[in-house]
Write a protein that holds these residues in place. Sequence first.
Motif, short mmCIF file in Angstrom:
data_model
loop_
_atom_site.label_atom_id
_atom_site.label_comp_id
_atom_site.label_asym_id
_atom_site.label_seq_id
_atom_site.Cartn_x
_atom_site.Cartn_y
_atom_site.Cartn_z
N VAL A 4 0.90 -1.12 -0.18
CA VAL A 4 0.08 0.08 0.10
C VAL A 4 1.07 1.35 0.18
N THR A 5 0.61 2.11 -0.83
CA THR A 5 1.28 3.45 -0.82
C THR A 5 0.42 4.50 -0.56
N ILE A 6 0.88 5.64 0.22
CA ILE A 6 0.14 6.62 0.46
C ILE A 6 1.01 7.83 0.06
N ASP A 36 -7.56 3.99 -7.12
CA ASP A 36 -7.03 4.96 -6.05
C ASP A 36 -8.07 5.19 -5.08
N LEU A 182 -8.48 3.82 6.03
CA LEU A 182 -7.91 4.61 4.85
C LEU A 182 -7.84 6.06 5.37
N ALA A 185 -4.85 6.27 7.70
CA ALA A 185 -3.58 5.96 7.12
C ALA A 185 -3.19 7.21 6.43
N ALA A 186 -4.15 8.15 5.90
CA ALA A 186 -3.94 9.15 4.96
C ALA A 186 -3.48 10.30 5.94
N VAL A 189 0.48 11.13 6.40
CA VAL A 189 1.16 11.70 5.58
C VAL A 189 0.61 13.43 5.40
N ALA A 199 -4.86 13.18 0.12
CA ALA A 199 -3.66 12.04 -0.12
C ALA A 199 -4.46 10.94 -1.13
N VAL A 201 -4.33 7.24 -1.65
CA VAL A 201 -3.93 5.84 -1.13
C VAL A 201 -4.22 4.73 -2.22
N ARG A 202 -3.02 4.02 -2.51
CA ARG A 202 -2.73 3.23 -3.54
C ARG A 202 -2.57 1.63 -3.23
#
Length: 226
Positions: A4-6, A36, A182, A185-186, A189, A199, A201-202
Motif C-alpha cells: 500500500v502506498t500513501i 486509487d 483509509l 492511514a492518510a 502523510v 492524499a 492511497v494506492r
Amino acid sequence: MNPVTIIPVVGVPEIRAGDDVAAAIVAAAPPMERGDVVVVTQKVVSKAEGRIAPAVDKPAVIASESTRVLRRSGDLVISETRHGFVCANAGVDSSNVEPDHVVLLPLDPDASARSIRARIAHQAGVEVAVVISDTFGRAWRIGQTDVAIGIAGLDPFIDYRGTTDTQGRQLHATRICVADELAGAAELVMGKAGGICAALVRGVAFTPARAAARQIVRPSGDDLFR
C-alpha cells in the motif's frame, strides 16, 4: 498481497467558499490510477461549501449543530450530530480557519464525497473512490485518529463473517472498517499543520460500491453505552 502506498497531495491552494475542491486536488496530485482512494479532509470540503460561522458565540453554534448532548465537561461537549456522529463539540472547530470563525461539518458528507468523485472522474478521466476524513477522539482510548465521515465508490467494510480463520474456526463478528483505516492511514502523510488536505492511497483492496459513511454509525439499538 500488494503493498500500500500513501501519497500526499502537495500544493493545493487555500480553499474558499465556492472553490472546486476536486479540480484543485487533480491539478496538484500526481496522475491518478483506477482503484486509487482519494482521502480529503473535512475542513477543505466545509470551507468550499461555505460551512463557516462567526465564533462570537461558539456554544450556540455547537448547540445548533447538535441533535443530542451526551456529556459536558467544562467547555467540552460530547454530542450527536444530525449525521449520527458522536464527537466533540458537534465537529465545530476553530483550527486552520480564519480568525474569529469556526468551521462546521458538511451538511451531507456522503453527498459531498459523491460530488468530488464525479468531478475527479470528469477532470482526470479515472474512476477513484473518495473518503472525507475528520479527526475524532475515542471513548476508551487516549488520543485522536482520523475517521471517515463521507465516502463514495467503496464499501466501508471488509466483511469476514462466515469465513474461517487460520485454525478453521468460523468468524461471526469481524467486519473491518476499511473506510476508517483509509482515513487514519492518510492522516499519517497529511498531518495537522502542514497544509496538506488530501492524499492518494494506492494498492488497497476494497469492494467498489454505492455506499455511505452513515452505514458506519452504530444503530442506537445496538449501542450498549447510550
